[in-house]
Design an enzyme around this catalytic site. Structure first.
Site, PDB file in Angstrom:
ATOM      1  N   GLY A 222       0.772  -1.239   0.000  1.00  0.00           N
ATOM      2  CA  GLY A 222       0.000   0.000   0.000  1.00  0.00           C
ATOM      3  C   GLY A 222       0.799   1.284   0.000  1.00  0.00           C
ATOM      4  N   GLU A 263       4.403  -6.242   1.687  1.00  0.00           N
ATOM      5  CA  GLU A 263       3.951  -6.757   0.387  1.00  0.00           C
ATOM      6  C   GLU A 263       3.749  -5.598  -0.599  1.00  0.00           C
ATOM      7  OE1 GLU A 263       0.277  -8.483   1.586  1.00  0.00           O
ATOM      8  OE2 GLU A 263       1.217 -10.050   2.771  1.00  0.00           O
ATOM      9  N   PRO A 264       4.825  -4.944  -1.001  1.00  0.00           N
ATOM     10  CA  PRO A 264       4.649  -3.801  -1.906  1.00  0.00           C
ATOM     11  C   PRO A 264       4.336  -4.243  -3.334  1.00  0.00           C
ATOM     12  CG  PRO A 264       6.981  -4.185  -1.480  1.00  0.00           C
ATOM     13  CD  PRO A 264       6.236  -5.190  -0.647  1.00  0.00           C
ATOM     14  N   GLY A 265       3.346  -3.604  -3.935  1.00  0.00           N
ATOM     15  CA  GLY A 265       3.037  -3.835  -5.348  1.00  0.00           C
ATOM     16  C   GLY A 265       3.406  -2.594  -6.140  1.00  0.00           C
ATOM     17  N   ARG A 302      -7.569   2.044 -14.960  1.00  0.00           N
ATOM     18  CA  ARG A 302      -7.504   2.847 -13.734  1.00  0.00           C
ATOM     19  C   ARG A 302      -8.226   4.203 -13.830  1.00  0.00           C
ATOM     20  NH1 ARG A 302      -3.613   4.396 -11.234  1.00  0.00           N
ATOM     21  NH2 ARG A 302      -4.223   3.697  -9.164  1.00  0.00           N
ATOM     22  N   TYR A 306     -11.152   4.016 -11.165  1.00  0.00           N
ATOM     23  CA  TYR A 306     -10.841   4.665  -9.871  1.00  0.00           C
ATOM     24  C   TYR A 306     -10.758   6.186 -10.003  1.00  0.00           C
ATOM     25  CZ  TYR A 306      -8.849  -0.030  -9.058  1.00  0.00           C
ATOM     26  OH  TYR A 306      -8.633  -1.379  -8.968  1.00  0.00           O
ATOM     27  N   CYS A 332     -16.234   1.113 -27.563  1.00  0.00           N
ATOM     28  CA  CYS A 332     -17.607   1.540 -27.820  1.00  0.00           C
ATOM     29  C   CYS A 332     -18.334   1.741 -26.494  1.00  0.00           C
ATOM     30  CB  CYS A 332     -18.309   0.510 -28.692  1.00  0.00           C
ATOM     31  SG  CYS A 332     -19.767   1.195 -29.431  1.00  0.00           S
ATOM     32  N   GLU A 333     -17.817   2.657 -25.727  1.00  0.00           N
ATOM     33  CA  GLU A 333     -18.334   3.024 -24.418  1.00  0.00           C
ATOM     34  C   GLU A 333     -17.454   4.196 -23.994  1.00  0.00           C
ATOM     35  OE1 GLU A 333     -19.039  -0.325 -21.749  1.00  0.00           O
ATOM     36  OE2 GLU A 333     -18.839   1.022 -20.054  1.00  0.00           O
ATOM     37  N   TYR A 360      -1.062  -2.620 -12.056  1.00  0.00           N
ATOM     38  CA  TYR A 360      -2.499  -2.723 -12.342  1.00  0.00           C
ATOM     39  C   TYR A 360      -2.851  -2.112 -13.707  1.00  0.00           C
ATOM     40  CZ  TYR A 360      -2.064  -3.483  -7.325  1.00  0.00           C
ATOM     41  OH  TYR A 360      -1.652  -3.927  -6.105  1.00  0.00           O
TER      42      TYR A 360
HETATM   43  N1  LLP Z   1      -1.085  -7.062  -0.129  1.00  0.00           N
HETATM   44  C1  LLP Z   1      -2.391  -7.292  -0.258  1.00  0.00           C
HETATM   45  C2  LLP Z   1      -3.028  -8.296   0.602  1.00  0.00           C
HETATM   46  C3  LLP Z   1      -3.161  -6.582  -1.194  1.00  0.00           C
HETATM   47  O1  LLP Z   1      -4.462  -6.797  -1.296  1.00  0.00           O
HETATM   48  C4  LLP Z   1      -2.516  -5.622  -2.029  1.00  0.00           C
HETATM   49  C5  LLP Z   1      -3.275  -4.883  -3.036  1.00  0.00           C
HETATM   50  C6  LLP Z   1      -1.133  -5.429  -1.875  1.00  0.00           C
HETATM   51  C7  LLP Z   1      -0.457  -6.159  -0.909  1.00  0.00           C
HETATM   52  C8  LLP Z   1      -0.369  -4.457  -2.713  1.00  0.00           C
HETATM   53  O2  LLP Z   1      -0.826  -3.140  -2.599  1.00  0.00           O
HETATM   54  P1  LLP Z   1      -0.013  -1.975  -3.332  1.00  0.00           P
HETATM   55  O3  LLP Z   1       1.354  -1.926  -2.718  1.00  0.00           O
HETATM   56  O4  LLP Z   1       0.076  -2.323  -4.778  1.00  0.00           O
HETATM   57  O5  LLP Z   1      -0.799  -0.747  -3.098  1.00  0.00           O
HETATM   58  N2  LLP Z   1      -6.011  -1.973  -8.568  1.00  0.00           N
HETATM   59  C9  LLP Z   1      -5.867  -0.885  -7.613  1.00  0.00           C
HETATM   60  C10 LLP Z   1      -5.078  -1.317  -6.391  1.00  0.00           C
HETATM   61  C11 LLP Z   1      -5.701  -2.488  -5.697  1.00  0.00           C
HETATM   62  C12 LLP Z   1      -4.808  -3.078  -4.671  1.00  0.00           C
HETATM   63  C13 LLP Z   1      -5.317  -4.425  -4.241  1.00  0.00           C
HETATM   64  N3  LLP Z   1      -4.516  -5.039  -3.227  1.00  0.00           N
HETATM   65  C14 LLP Z   1      -5.229   0.302  -8.315  1.00  0.00           C
HETATM   66  O6  LLP Z   1      -4.932   0.199  -9.509  1.00  0.00           O
HETATM   67  O7  LLP Z   1      -5.056   1.365  -7.690  1.00  0.00           O
END
Ligand code: LLP
Length: 402
Positions: A222, A263-265, A302, A306, A332-333, A360
């Site tokens: 997050g 858990e960084p994404g 996105r 969002y 087409c939307e 994402y």
């Molecule tokens: N750990 C868990 C359990 C999660 O559910 C998530 C994201 C992460 C880690 C990684 O979060 P991050 O570091 O990427 O913020 N699709 C949305 C974001 C949804 C995130 C879902 N879970 C967007 O494009 O903003």
């Protein structure tokens, strides 16, 4: 921060591989990973890349090559991680709302599992008892995150077992002699405020004494990354300092020092990604000038899903005189990427690049309107490799029964 890919590089990739095209800068991912490990050098930490952001196996292999671990949100993601060569001990599966059979499958892979319902915890206890150490995903009842759609820790969220149900959790643990090795929370995405993480840790400190076999505390992902100029971001060194202080002040009452997991994404892959599109049509109207590109929310959802902001650059004419354009797709939307955005003069055929497209982006793409998913290219040490070919018509009909 590592150097950004240059406009010339992006144009040459667009010409070579065609558009729409996702491009990922592996060196930027490395730089982001190293920011984390450097900041947390004085805490026993492990970083599990939340691969739901971008699962291409070549990206996973790159994460492995720089020493990272992987967090998965489905058993298939876990299989991709194993395919990428990860040791099961470095793969974490944080499940949500799944059938118990998927947890059994994850168990058979030998990976770490976080269970997020009392029902599955009970089934797990019945089947595996003390034999397979496991983690619990808790809902800390904290509101945080960029917007409600990406907030997951609040008191109306479906995620995790509410921390107020601790008694029930402890009853199940005692009944089956479960070995709980990890406690997990994830409050949401786009969290700038470091104190949110500290609040989460405080919730955990209150209950840690109940978990005698605990080895780690998992604070989820997050971290906020900047999407537009002037945007704030999570202060990682400050977070590291506060996490260290918190754990120094709360030694584990059951003995062994606890490892801290993240858990960084987005933090790892968002800014590493560039999405290159080409302008099909310019349309002047009374209200705005539309620049229609050869993509849509089928490729980058996105903005529509969002209301997310993505910086857009006209790399074909970066020095051009700025005008206002509304950037739309060919779906087409209604698929508006940006309304009335100031951009250097656009001509049909120009390449427009969406920044921060690594997380994402491709991962949430679809074949809506029976259009092809884009190709993906990874650039590492200056060398570009195609890591996913563009869809073809055969891909559209592959599973249809003709
Ligand atoms: N750990 C868990 C359990 C999660 O559910 C998530 C994201 C992460 C880690 C990684 O979060 P991050 O570091 O990427 O913020 N699709 C949305 C974001 C949804 C995130 C879902 N879970 C967007 O494009 O903003």
């Amino acid at each position: 921060m590592s150097q950004q890919l240059s406009n010339e590089q992006l144009i040459s990739l667009a010409m070579q591989y065609g558009t729409p095209l996702y491009v990922y800068d592996a060196d930027h991912i490395t730089a982001q990973y190293q920011k984390l490990t450097a900041a947390f050098a004085h805490t026993d930490t492990r970083f599990f890349y939340a691969c739901k952001a971008l699962t291409n196996v070549n990206i996973l292999k790159h994460i492995k090559s720089i020493g990272g671990n992987v967090d998965c949100s489905s058993v298939n993601e876990a299989k991709l991680a194993l395919l990428a060569g990860f040791d099961p001990a470095n793969v974490l599966y944080t499940s949500n709302g799944i059938h118990f059979s998927e947890i059994e499958e994850a168990q058979s892979l030998g990976i770490h599992i976080n269970i997020d319902s009392l029902s599955n915890l009970e089934k797990f206890g019945k089947k595996f008892g003390h034999s397979y150490p496991v983690g619990i995903r808790l809902r800390p009842n904290i509101m945080a995150g960029g917007n409600i759609k990406i907030s997951t820790g609040h008191d109306k969220s479906k995620f995790g077992i509410p921390v107020d149900q601790l008694d029930k959790i402890l009853t199940i643990i005692a009944k089956y002699n479960l070995a709980i090795q990890n406690l997990h929370i994830h409050t949401g995405s786009d969290i700038k405020d470091v104190d949110v993480f500290v609040k989460g840790i405080d919730v955990l400190f209150d209950i840690i004494p109940h978990f005698k076999e605990l080895k780690s505390v998992d604070l989820g992902g997050g971290f906020k990354v900047p999407y537009k100029k002037g945007d704030g971001e999570t202060d990682i060194p400050l977070l590291a300092q506060k996490v260290k202080e918190a754990f120094d002040n709360h030694p584990n009452p059951n003995g062994n020092p606890l490892q801290v997991w993240f858990e960084p994404g987005k933090f790892l892959v968002s800014a590493a990604g560039y999405f290159i599109t080409e302008v099909n049509v310019l349309k002047e109207t009374a209200n705005t000038v539309f620049a229609g590109v050869n993509s849509g929310f089928n490729h980058l959802i996105r903005p529509m899903f969002y209301d997310a902001y993505h910086q857009i650059e006209n790399i074909s004419n970066p020095e051009g005189r700025e005008e206002h354009y509304t950037i739309t797709g060919n779906i087409c939307e209604t698929d508006t990427f940006a309304w009335d955005r100031k951009l250097p003069e656009i001509k049909e055929g120009d390449f427009l690049v969406f920044k921060n497209a690594g997380a994402y982006g491709f991962e949430m793409s679809s074949n809506f309107n029976s259009r092809y998913k884009p190709a993906e290219v990874m650039v590492k040490n200056g060398n570009a490799t195609l890591i996913r070919r563009r869809d073809t018509f055969d891909d559209l009909i592959r599973n249809q029964v003709l």
